[in-house]
Scaffold this motif. Structure first.
Motif, PDB file in Angstrom:
ATOM      1  N   ALA A  41       0.814  -1.210   0.000  1.00  0.00           N
ATOM      2  CA  ALA A  41       0.000   0.000   0.000  1.00  0.00           C
ATOM      3  C   ALA A  41       0.849   1.261   0.000  1.00  0.00           C
ATOM      4  O   ALA A  41       0.485   2.266  -0.622  1.00  0.00           O
ATOM      5  CB  ALA A  41      -0.934  -0.011   1.207  1.00  0.00           C
ATOM      6  N   LEU A  42       2.005   1.215   0.690  1.00  0.00           N
ATOM      7  CA  LEU A  42       2.838   2.406   0.760  1.00  0.00           C
ATOM      8  C   LEU A  42       3.343   2.837  -0.617  1.00  0.00           C
ATOM      9  O   LEU A  42       3.453   4.032  -0.906  1.00  0.00           O
ATOM     10  CB  LEU A  42       4.023   2.167   1.698  1.00  0.00           C
TER      11      LEU A  42
ATOM     12  N   ASP B  45      -2.770   4.090   5.923  1.00  0.00           N
ATOM     13  CA  ASP B  45      -3.587   3.691   7.077  1.00  0.00           C
ATOM     14  C   ASP B  45      -3.663   2.170   7.220  1.00  0.00           C
ATOM     15  O   ASP B  45      -4.747   1.588   7.329  1.00  0.00           O
ATOM     16  CB  ASP B  45      -5.002   4.283   6.966  1.00  0.00           C
ATOM     17  N   HIS B  46      -2.498   1.549   7.218  1.00  0.00           N
ATOM     18  CA  HIS B  46      -2.438   0.087   7.407  1.00  0.00           C
ATOM     19  C   HIS B  46      -2.412  -0.243   8.894  1.00  0.00           C
ATOM     20  O   HIS B  46      -1.687   0.367   9.669  1.00  0.00           O
ATOM     21  CB  HIS B  46      -1.182  -0.480   6.746  1.00  0.00           C
TER      22      HIS B  46
ATOM     23  N   TRP C  89       1.204  -7.100  12.873  1.00  0.00           N
ATOM     24  CA  TRP C  89       2.596  -6.882  13.239  1.00  0.00           C
ATOM     25  C   TRP C  89       2.992  -5.406  13.319  1.00  0.00           C
ATOM     26  O   TRP C  89       3.910  -5.056  14.038  1.00  0.00           O
ATOM     27  CB  TRP C  89       3.525  -7.599  12.247  1.00  0.00           C
ATOM     28  N   PHE C  90       2.330  -4.546  12.579  1.00  0.00           N
ATOM     29  CA  PHE C  90       2.680  -3.130  12.645  1.00  0.00           C
ATOM     30  C   PHE C  90       1.534  -2.276  12.107  1.00  0.00           C
ATOM     31  O   PHE C  90       0.631  -2.774  11.413  1.00  0.00           O
ATOM     32  CB  PHE C  90       3.972  -2.818  11.872  1.00  0.00           C
ATOM     33  N   ARG C  91       1.590  -0.981  12.447  1.00  0.00           N
ATOM     34  CA  ARG C  91       0.626   0.000  11.965  1.00  0.00           C
ATOM     35  C   ARG C  91       1.377   1.132  11.275  1.00  0.00           C
ATOM     36  O   ARG C  91       2.379   1.617  11.793  1.00  0.00           O
ATOM     37  CB  ARG C  91      -0.206   0.558  13.123  1.00  0.00           C
ATOM     38  N   VAL C  92       0.886   1.532  10.119  1.00  0.00           N
ATOM     39  CA  VAL C  92       1.528   2.595   9.351  1.00  0.00           C
ATOM     40  C   VAL C  92       0.456   3.540   8.828  1.00  0.00           C
ATOM     41  O   VAL C  92      -0.501   3.107   8.170  1.00  0.00           O
ATOM     42  CB  VAL C  92       2.328   2.030   8.153  1.00  0.00           C
ATOM     43  N   ALA C  93       0.616   4.822   9.139  1.00  0.00           N
ATOM     44  CA  ALA C  93      -0.329   5.802   8.618  1.00  0.00           C
ATOM     45  C   ALA C  93       0.011   6.158   7.175  1.00  0.00           C
ATOM     46  O   ALA C  93      -0.865   6.232   6.314  1.00  0.00           O
ATOM     47  CB  ALA C  93      -0.309   7.061   9.479  1.00  0.00           C
TER      48      ALA C  93
ATOM     49  N   ALA D 133      -0.031  -0.914 -11.799  1.00  0.00           N
ATOM     50  CA  ALA D 133      -0.767   0.344 -11.746  1.00  0.00           C
ATOM     51  C   ALA D 133      -0.978   0.751 -10.292  1.00  0.00           C
ATOM     52  O   ALA D 133      -0.849  -0.065  -9.376  1.00  0.00           O
ATOM     53  CB  ALA D 133      -2.117   0.197 -12.448  1.00  0.00           C
ATOM     54  N   VAL D 134      -1.310   2.024 -10.073  1.00  0.00           N
ATOM     55  CA  VAL D 134      -1.597   2.478  -8.716  1.00  0.00           C
ATOM     56  C   VAL D 134      -2.882   1.822  -8.238  1.00  0.00           C
ATOM     57  O   VAL D 134      -3.918   1.896  -8.890  1.00  0.00           O
ATOM     58  CB  VAL D 134      -1.745   4.016  -8.662  1.00  0.00           C
ATOM     59  N   ALA D 135      -2.802   1.161  -7.087  1.00  0.00           N
ATOM     60  CA  ALA D 135      -3.986   0.507  -6.524  1.00  0.00           C
ATOM     61  C   ALA D 135      -4.838   1.531  -5.788  1.00  0.00           C
ATOM     62  O   ALA D 135      -4.332   2.505  -5.228  1.00  0.00           O
ATOM     63  CB  ALA D 135      -3.576  -0.617  -5.578  1.00  0.00           C
ATOM     64  N   THR D 136      -6.122   1.311  -5.770  1.00  0.00           N
ATOM     65  CA  THR D 136      -7.029   2.187  -5.031  1.00  0.00           C
ATOM     66  C   THR D 136      -6.945   1.856  -3.548  1.00  0.00           C
ATOM     67  O   THR D 136      -7.127   0.706  -3.134  1.00  0.00           O
ATOM     68  CB  THR D 136      -8.477   2.015  -5.512  1.00  0.00           C
ATOM     69  N   LEU D 137      -6.645   2.859  -2.737  1.00  0.00           N
ATOM     70  CA  LEU D 137      -6.509   2.637  -1.298  1.00  0.00           C
ATOM     71  C   LEU D 137      -7.788   3.036  -0.581  1.00  0.00           C
ATOM     72  O   LEU D 137      -8.488   3.921  -0.997  1.00  0.00           O
ATOM     73  CB  LEU D 137      -5.335   3.436  -0.757  1.00  0.00           C
TER      74      LEU D 137
END
Length: 278
Positions: A2-3, A31-32, A36-40, A274-278
């Motif tokens: 996602a990043l 916003d994952h 194991w981890f959280r990433v904004a 391609a860019v994925a829709t988040l």
């Protein structure tokens, strides 16, 4: 993943007159939140020209195969023989297909260690010289670190211990290495020298023609989609391979004479995501 998709391809506008570097509407948070981890997010860098970096994984165990089949674009494989290389590639491609992916979307690149000289006899002499420089304790130290098992508890001149059930490191590789050593009845010290010299990669020893013949045989027989070259020593063996073997491969139409793209993804003929829709 996602990043890598938090920036659109055209997010960087470079509007000097308006003092705008990035269009904020083309950058978003990931916003994952996982086990194991959280990433904004978003990522602190623009999107790569490749879309996403090429995902390369290495390993041979069953657990690795399951993960790689879902995500890997390149698998760096350890296959001491052509037969093992063929078997691994066939099983991996089947696993990729079962995961709902095109098998051609993932390349299998076994490692090979070429030792090249002008003649076969000179190459064999170089191989023997390199082997003579390996100290058994150095080999055991290297193996222990990779296996995550301390081989210092076993005598160097004793038989190879069957510790396959206790491996916590590179399981797939050392299950084969230990099993093959047990079959031959060699000592632990002999195994240490053997492993340190080749890392269990096939050693292609000979003239440029001999090495190219063997590479062509592996490739034509489905042993891999290409190779990872493991230099026996640096920079000399790298120079020998590029100056002696590469021209031979080019003459056979097996290696490019120029690049057709600008990124690793282009060179490997992998599709740009391609860019994925988040």
């Amino acid at each position: 993943m996602a990043l890598w998709d938090t920036w659109d391809d055209d997010a960087v506008v470079l509007d000097r007159a308006g003092a705008v570097y990035v269009d904020p509407g083309r950058v978003r948070r990931a916003d994952h939140s996982g086990d194991w981890f959280r990433v904004a997010g978003p990522l602190t860098l623009p999107r790569s020209p490749q879309g996403r970096p090429v995902i390369v994984q290495a390993g041979a165990s069953g657990t690795f195969l399951s993960v790689a089949a879902r995500t890997a674009e390149i698998v760096f494989a350890v296959a001491p023989t052509l037969e093992r290389a063929q078997d691994f590639r066939a099983h991996f491609r089947a696993a990729v297909s079962s995961a709902g992916r095109d098998p051609d979307s993932a390349k299998v690149l076994p490692g090979i260690m070429p030792i090249v000289a002008d003649t076969d006899s000179e190459a064999r002499a170089l191989e023997q010289e390199l082997r003579s420089l390996v100290h058994p304790v150095a080999g055991l130290t290297f193996m222990s670190a990779s296996m995550n098992y301390d081989l210092a508890t076993h005598p160097v001149d004793g038989p190879v211990p069957d510790v396959r059930s206790e491996l916590r490191g590179s399981k797939g590789r050392f299950e084969y290495v230990i099993g093959h050593a047990l079959e031959r009845g060699i000592t632990l010290g002999e195994l240490a020298v053997e492993y340190a010299a080749s890392l269990s990669f096939p050693m292609l020893v000979g003239s440029p023609t001999t090495v190219a013949d063997e590479m062509e045989r592996w490739y034509s027989a489905g042993g891999g989609d290409g190779f990872v070259i493991m230099p026996a020593f640096a920079p000399g063996s790298v120079d020998d391979f590029t100056s002696l073997v590469v021209p031979e491969l080019q003459a056979r139409g097996l290696f490019r004479r120029e690049y057709s793209g600008k990124t690793l993804r282009d060179h490997l003929a992998l599709e740009r995501p391609a860019v994925a829709t988040l």
